[in-house]
Design an enzyme around this catalytic site. Structure first.
Site, short mmCIF file in Angstrom:
data_model
loop_
_atom_site.label_atom_id
_atom_site.label_comp_id
_atom_site.label_asym_id
_atom_site.label_seq_id
_atom_site.Cartn_x
_atom_site.Cartn_y
_atom_site.Cartn_z
N PHE A 10 1.33 5.05 0.61
CA PHE A 10 0.66 6.14 1.59
C PHE A 10 1.05 7.61 1.02
O PHE A 10 2.36 7.54 0.65
CB PHE A 10 1.08 6.14 2.72
CG PHE A 10 0.35 4.89 3.55
CD1 PHE A 10 -0.85 5.05 4.26
CD2 PHE A 10 1.04 3.73 3.24
CE1 PHE A 10 -1.34 3.92 4.79
CE2 PHE A 10 0.23 2.51 3.97
CZ PHE A 10 -0.95 2.58 4.80
N THR A 70 0.88 -1.20 -0.05
CA THR A 70 -0.17 0.11 -0.12
C THR A 70 0.99 1.06 0.15
O THR A 70 1.94 1.36 0.86
CB THR A 70 -0.74 0.06 1.08
OG1 THR A 70 -1.73 -1.14 1.18
CG2 THR A 70 -1.72 1.04 1.15
#
Ligand code: PEP
Ligand code: MN
Length: 634
Positions: free
Chosen positions: A533, A531
């Site tokens: 960010f 992921t």
């Protein structure tokens, strides 16, 4: 005329150009834009544009056809955003100015300040000099009123707006006032305009009650021509044959001004209608029509007001109106301007812990993947992570200044973009991306410290957590899978429930925070689960050093090949596009915003190519914004 300077202009050429223009009697103003620098030259002496165009360092010359020059869109394509301290008026913000018609006493203005601030206004208004139709009406407290107004503004940390009625007051008023207001009756008091303009402070110029839009813009031009860059137009109703309202609010002036001028326009529904019950609907209509803000009369006790009581809102009415404006703002893609929260600076050895400087907001419970990512991004720095309920709360905390940074997941390698955060990036113009960081997502099955895999009957996690562990969960078909709002939150839920048959899917960190046991490690189906960010900061935070990536957003017009055209602008300049994401534009079915990440190799040439591309893209699109320039986390 607008003279666009070439990127490679030498200082000596610039001086020569300025001297030439000044000699010809031109008033000149330089605007240094993000991509290029222009010189606006206004004067009565005719000059052959071709002559200017041939001068060294000049890229092109664009004549301004309108009688108002510095105020025209031709002079400046982008909307002007007016800074007042840490606040701004214009762009994608809605700034609300509120307070009583007149400063009546110290107590009255202090009380008014407290009320309007609590409801969400960002500027305090109040007249110390009242231009009244009757010489027998209350004329204002004069300088004494200015003192009270300044004290009241300081007590709530709000800039103050007040009307100037006479040239001879200007020098005395300068130190009291943050934003001057020129009233409807003085819109064509040209001596007053010249003097106020020369003070260089922001000025709200109200439309004369019998003035055309062009006359009003010419009044703005007077202010600009005499020294201030910060002019805000205010529509406050014009005189018509209709007696039911005090004036007739000309809301169509808003889109007209938006087309003709780059200056922000606000609306005063109080003087426009003269009736308090009519103020909230017209205020909302003004926002819907594109106004950049509102000027509203609010009084702690309107029944006792010394002037304009019938049109002043009761505090409760104003509170309700502010809530309605909050609800309307996202529909039109704008944000209500807010005062940055006061930061309590602690002294002594504890300072580092309570200070905003060290705070980073993230969404979720302690132990969330976002929190892990922020600790990795800020490795080695003493920071305090601040949990927030929603992604929007993260933006709010950054905007208000209660934290220095925020962190948000923007994309997962398996499930794709987190659309909500793309939409929020667009909605918060005063928040930008200053960094990014990617972490690997490792999911674990987590239970009570005395539980075992064989005890499990129900599994809680964020829907994405459940999806990403599908293979493992499929091998336990008898387990109930229950979606939860957050991965770390699901661990907390299991801990609070104290049931051995409950388990959660979350990070190792979440298990540690809630003192739980990992029943099975690394249960994600695809181990290549990452992921990305982004790190957020307020727009006015310092620049990022040596950025190598930029994120932009734009609306491509609805015509053949328009997206192709944008991409070609990048391709022609050898700029590498790293990501393209599209999102529907709220309220405009089948029209899209495009979000682009662009590689900015550190060499100057690529940076220049990027500036050039930005300039070009801006001319192709009504909406264009740089979301941030930062160091890539790859
Ligand atoms: C005011 O704002 O207090 C005022 C007198 O407004 P206007 O000049 O629009 O009448
Ligand atoms: Mn008034």
């Amino acid at each position: 005329m607008v003279i666009v300077l070439s990127h490679t202009i030498r200082e000596s050429d610039k001086i020569r150009l300025r001297e030439y223009l000044e000699e010809k009697g031109f008033q000149i103003r330089e605007i240094v834009g993000e991509e290029n620098t222009i010189i606006g030259a206004v004067g009565i002496h005719p000059v052959d544009y071709r002559e200017v165009e041939l001068m060294a360092g000049v890229d092109r010359v664009i004549p301004i056809s309108k009688p108002y020059k510095f105020a025209s869109r031709e002079f400046k394509k982008e909307d002007t955003v007016i800074p007042v301290g840490r606040l701004k008026i214009g762009g994608l913000r809605i700034a609300v100015i509120a307070g009583p018609c007149a400063v009546e006493s110290r107590e009255q203005i202090m009380e008014s300040a407290r009320i309007v601030k609590e409801c969400g206004a960002v500027f305090l208004r109040g007249g110390a000099y009242k231009p009244r139709t009757s010489p027998y009406s209350f004329q204002g407290l004069g300088e004494e009123g200015l003192k009270y107004l300044k004290e009241a503004g300081e007590s709530v940390d709000m800039p103050i707006v007040t009307e100037i009625v006479a040239t001879e007051h200007a020098d005395m008023m300068r130190d009291y006032v943050d934003v001057f207001q020129v009233g409807t009756r003085n819109m064509q008091n040209f001596e007053l305009l010249k003097k106020v303009g020369s003070l260089g402070k922001p000025v709200i110029i109200k439309r004369g009650y019998a003035a055309t839009i062009e006359e009003w813009l010419m009044a703005g031009e007077y202010l600009l021509a005499h020294g201030t860059d910060n002019v805000i137009l205010c529509e406050r109703g014009i005189r018509t044959f209709e007696p039911y309202t005090r004036n007739t609010l000309d809301l169509s002036a808003i889109p007209i001004i938006k087309k003709l001028s780059h200056l922000p326009i606000i609306v005063d529904p109080s003087h426009a209608t003269g009736i308090r019950g009519k103020v909230p609907p017209m205020a909302l209509a003004a926002i819907a029509a594109g106004a950049d803000g509102l000027l509203i009369e609010v009084h702690p006790n309107p029944v006792k007001a010394l002037s304009d009581g019938p049109q002043s809102l009761f505090p409760e009415q104003f509170e309700k109106l502010m809530r309605d404006i909050e609800a309307l703002a996202p529909v039109i893609g704008k944000e209500v301007e807010r005062l940055p929260e006061e930061v309590v600076i602690q002294t002594g050895t504890e300072a580092a812990v309570g200070d905003t400087e060290n705070k980073v907001a993230f969404q979720g419970e302690a132990g969330a993947f976002s929190e892990m990512a922020l600790h990795r991004f800020f490795t080695g720095e003493q920071i305090a992570s601040v949990p927030c309920q929603s992604f929007e709360d993260v933006f709010e905390a950054v905007l208000k200044g209660s934290v220095r940074y925020g962190i948000l997941p923007i994309e997962n390698a398996l499930s794709g973009s987190i659309h909500e955060n793309y939409d929020l990036l667009l909605r918060y113009p005063d928040v930008r991306i200053v960094g990014e960081h990617t972490i690997r997502i490792v999911h674990n099955l987590i239970g009570l410290p005395d539980s075992d895999l064989s005890d499990v009957k129900s599994v809680f996690s964020h829907p994405q957590g459940l999806i990403q562990c599908k293979e493992f969960l499929d091998s336990h078909p008898d387990w109930e899978k229950i979606p939860y709002y957050d991965t770390a939150g699901s661990v907390k839920h299991v801990a609070d429930a104290g049931k051995r048959e409950f388990a959660a899917i979350a990070s190792v960190e979440a298990a540690r925070v809630f003192k739980m046991k990992i029943l099975k490690e690394s249960i994600e189906t695809n181990p290549r689960n990452y992921t990305r960010f982004v790190i957020l900061a307020r727009e006015d935070a310092g620049e990022v050093l040596r950025p190598d990536k930029a994120s932009i957003v734009f609306a491509a017009p609805d015509k053949p090949g328009s997206l192709f055209l944008f991409l070609k602008i990048l391709a022609d300049r050898d700029l590498n596009m790293k990501k393209l994401e599209s999102r529907p534009i709220p309220g405009k079915p089948w029209e899209y915003m495009f979000y682009l990440d662009i590689e900015l190799k550190n060499e100057q040439s690529i940076r220049e190519a990027f500036s050039e591309a930005v300039e070009k893209m801006k001319t192709e699109s009504d909406i264009f914004r740089i979301l941030g320039m930062y160091r890539s986390g790859d």
